[in-house]
Design an enzyme around this catalytic site. Structure first.
Site, PDB file in Angstrom:
ATOM      1  N   ASP A  67      10.033   5.777 -10.118  1.00  0.00           N
ATOM      2  CA  ASP A  67       9.606   6.517 -11.305  1.00  0.00           C
ATOM      3  C   ASP A  67      10.392   7.811 -11.479  1.00  0.00           C
ATOM      4  OD1 ASP A  67       7.758   4.588 -11.971  1.00  0.00           O
ATOM      5  OD2 ASP A  67       6.067   5.603 -11.024  1.00  0.00           O
ATOM      6  N   SER A  76       0.816  -1.215   0.000  1.00  0.00           N
ATOM      7  CA  SER A  76       0.000   0.000   0.000  1.00  0.00           C
ATOM      8  C   SER A  76       0.850   1.266   0.000  1.00  0.00           C
ATOM      9  CB  SER A  76      -0.965  -0.038   1.187  1.00  0.00           C
ATOM     10  OG  SER A  76      -1.983   0.918   1.054  1.00  0.00           O
ATOM     11  N   LYS A  97      -0.812  -4.297  -3.258  1.00  0.00           N
ATOM     12  CA  LYS A  97      -2.082  -3.675  -2.852  1.00  0.00           C
ATOM     13  C   LYS A  97      -2.140  -2.261  -3.427  1.00  0.00           C
ATOM     14  CE  LYS A  97      -4.772  -2.127   1.142  1.00  0.00           C
ATOM     15  NZ  LYS A  97      -4.743  -0.697   0.764  1.00  0.00           N
TER      16      LYS A  97
END
Length: 731
Positions: free
Chosen positions: A490, A479, A504
């Site tokens: 990224d 999560s 998740k």
């Protein structure tokens, strides 16, 4: 292996803190109550409110119509919650209960939940029968272990036993395994029989003394989990405990409590808390009575559920509570000592972020590098404290920022953020924590139930750390951990090391069911409801797939055993459009060289190789799903394990490595958590935190490799770090 736990597992779980869930209660305890056969009026209302939420697209990300098809799913999950190992119900019982398969939808809609209580009533009866059978076995001559028998402990996918006789066979093997474990640990027959008789009696009592709210919560959770794996129903007390766990603070005495037989004992004293300041309490002490204020009556709490005792001890800051305590070293019939404690706000520091520094030696005349490590167990936030703008409210981001300031003052060369087994928490904290390492920009995309995509990001200029960074993850990182690790990857802001994460990719929010009737006191509980799905700034979802590391360690647990992919109703992976974001670096040209250096180093790293061996053995054992009941074979296995630990400890000494503080402990003492000496068991937990951690050390070494390579090779550095913002990597 899944994150969800059964009702039985919750009942038998060991140490429980002041924010703990339920344990057993003695039948004659003042807090006990007869299990009803029907819901209360408030529970009926709560069931209807939960149905309204979960079937409405205005609230639920993936609403489902509550019909006969969903009723069958709820029925299946309810049976799994009650009897996950198929050790109480028989196939004949299931055939009888199948009449309810398509009735549960109507029961929830109407709030008339008698079917749920009827199913539980049969379960309770079967537990009583199994407990009686197990206790009777202890008096029989069945404890010889020289054959080819085996105990099959993993029955999740097994069929229901045909009848009681078939269950008898399963239970006989289970009891024999319990006996053998204690025998191998050196216990005498009389002691083994006493220990197991008490264990089985406690199991029966824990079920017999459940409250209606326990059954209600388990059943409604079966409905909530049928919507998606992360939607849950919480009773008012459970909701209160959940909020405390998120805020890392509570108002009470600052002690971790544990149920042991008929009494609640102190497992741990929170440093600096009210209990600690008295100097009169220690681990192992038993609490036998609780009184409120200066003169309130003392209530005998022997035999009470742990959550009921906790409710009596917990209270508002500045108020007094009186405890009658029998010291650990004295018999339970001894005269108790009275301790008066002024309650206060207690910060649960053991669950907060912590830092340490690892020194990575250089080679070929290179100087050593100092790598700071920050261990973050959760993305916690005191929502109420933040709303009130309290100066000291708990926040993962604020704590990490303070630790980064300290590490910067210590002149570390790089930082590893350890998110292993960090199951997530606050979405806001994940975004703000990312902002400590990037200078403004989007962090996560959130797609709501209607399809609208909202981009959340860091708007604050500046960073808390602009130097070399690595993020360590494993399958237990979920999560919010995945939001952070995905954003760092990224942005090319740091290396991600370890295992592919949990997967998740959904967002939950707590919905207070008392908001509609506007109750002053909590009555109906709360729903932790999936309201959105999050996506990385690259457009990819972490749902099901997780975050893949740049440098991978051997997989400790397979994706088929643990993670989002194991849930049968998890959302599928998908992607949306990316959003523009800064690219600080591109580690692709660097990764092959780091992987090569990592492989060469760990090939000669004893502790890393031991870890790989242990993981391989663990996975092989799990795949078997059974253990032999041949004593000679089990003893040989135990002796091999003992010899292996001793040999490793000797090699540690010879190589000058840090010693394993638990090397001399029994591999398996055969005891349940509440059967051990509390003080010694708590001390073992603390020692376990000091065990050598080759994965963390290797992560620091990988980051040190990256720093040295980029410093020495300007051409490579220009490929990896084209932007000036990341200049500190190569200095």
């Amino acid at each position: 292996m899944k994150l969800k736990t059964s009702l039985l597992a919750l009942l038998l779980a060991a140490p429980l803190a002041l924010l703990a869930r339920d344990d057993a209660v003695r039948a004659d305890a003042p807090s006990a109550q007869a299990l009803p056969s029907a819901p209360t009026a408030d529970q009926s209302t709560a069931a209807r409110l939960v149905h309204g939420l979960l079937s409405d697209s205005q609230y639920a990300y993936r609403p489902r119509v509550l019909d006969d098809a969903l009723s069958q799913d709820v029925y299946r999950r309810y049976l799994e919650a009650l009897d996950p190992s198929k050790q109480f119900f028989t196939a004949a019982d299931i055939a009888r209960l199948d009449a309810y398969r398509t009735q549960l939808d109507d029961a929830i809609k109407s709030g008339e939940l008698e079917p749920a209580y009827a199913i539980f009533s049969l379960f309770k009866q079967r537990v009583e029968e199994r407990v009686a059978f197990a206790r009777a076995l202890l008096k029989q001559d069945i404890f010889t272990f020289d054959g080819d028998d085996r105990f099959e402990y993993d029955r999740e996918d097994a069929p229901w036993a045909a009848d009681a006789a078939a269950l008898d066979v399963l239970w006989k093997q289970s009891v024999r395994n319990d006996w053998l474990r204690l025998k191998l640990a050196g216990k005498k027959e009389e002691e083994i029989a006493r220990t197991l008789d008490k264990r089985y009696a406690n199991l029966g009592r824990s079920i017999a003394e459940l409250k209606g709210e326990d059954v209600f919560q388990t059943f409604l959770n079966s409905y909530a989990n049928a919507i998606d794996p992360h939607t849950d129903y919480l009773t008012p007390r459970s909701a209160d405990n959940f909020n405390m766990s998120m805020s890392l603070s509570l108002e009470g005495i600052g002690a971790v409590l544990q149920r042991q037989d008929d009494v609640v004992a102190i497992r741990e004293i929170v440093p600096g808390g009210p209990a600690s300041k008295t100097g009169k309490l220690k681990p192992g002490d038993r609490v036998v009575a609780v009184g409120q204020g200066e003169n309130g009556p003392m209530e005998d709490v022997i035999g009470w559920r742990i959550d009921d005792v906790v409710a009596k001890i917990r209270g508002a800051k500045g108020t007094k509570v009186r405890l009658d305590v029998i010291p650990a070293e004295m018999g339970l019939d001894s005269k108790p000592t009275r301790v008066v404690i002024v309650r206060d706000r207690v910060r649960l520091e053991d669950q907060a972020a912590k830092s340490e520094i690892h020194t990575i030696p250089g080679t070929d005349g290179e100087p050593p590098l100092r790598i700071g490590v920050i261990k973050l167990p959760g993305f916690y936030q005191d929502f109420e404290g933040r709303r009130k703008n309290s100066a000291d409210y708990a926040s993962a981001t604020r704590d990490v920022a303070r630790l980064l300031t300290r590490l910067r003052a210590e002149k570390v060369d790089g930082v590893v953020l350890d998110l292993r087994n960090n199951g997530g928490g606050s979405l806001a904290e994940a975004i703000e924590l990312t902002g400590l390492f990037i200078d403004r920009g989007p962090v996560v995309q959130v797609r709501e139930s209607g399809g609208r995509v909202v981009v959340n990001g860091d708007d604050d200029p500046g960073v808390a750390w602009d130097g070399p960074l690595a993020v360590l993850i494993n399958r237990g990182s979920a999560s919010a951990s995945e939001i952070f690790a995905g954003a760092i990857q990224d942005y090319g802001r740091g290396l991600v090391i370890g295992e592919t994460s949990f997967g998740k990719g959904t967002v939950q929010n707590l919905v207070d069911l008392d908001r509609w009737p506007a109750n002053e006191d909590p009555r109906f509980g709360q729903v932790k409801l999936t309201i959105a799905q999050f996506f990385r700034v690259s457009g990819s979802s972490t749902q099901n797939k997780g975050v893949e590391p740049d440098i991978a360690f051997p997989v400790s647990v397979d994706a088929s055993e643990y993670g989002e992919s194991t849930f049968d109703n998890a959302l599928p992976w998908t992607r949306i459009s990316p959003v523009p974001h800064t690219r600080y670096g591109n580690f692709a040209p660097l990764v092959p060289r780091l992987q090569s250096m990592h492989a060469n180093r760990v090939a000669n790293d004893k502790e890393f190789q031991w870890w790989k061996e242990d993981v391989a053995e663990f996975r092989a054992e799990r795949a078997k799903k059974w253990v032999t009941l041949n004593e000679a074979e089990r003893r040989a296995e135990r002796d091999r394990d003992d010899a292996k630990r001793k040999q490793r400890q000797a090699e540690r000494k010879a190589l000058g490595l840090a010693l394993d503080p638990l090397a001399e402990e029994l591999y398996d003492d055969g005891l349940a958590a509440n059967e051990r000496d509390i003080a010694k068991d708590a001390e073992r937990e603390k020692l376990a935190e000091k065990r050598p951690d080759p994965l963390l050390r290797e992560s620091a070494a990988i980051l040190a490799d990256a720093i040295r390579l980029l410093h020495a090779d300007r051409q490579l550095s220009a490929q990896v770090l084209p932007r000036g913002e990341a200049r500190h990597w190569a200095q």
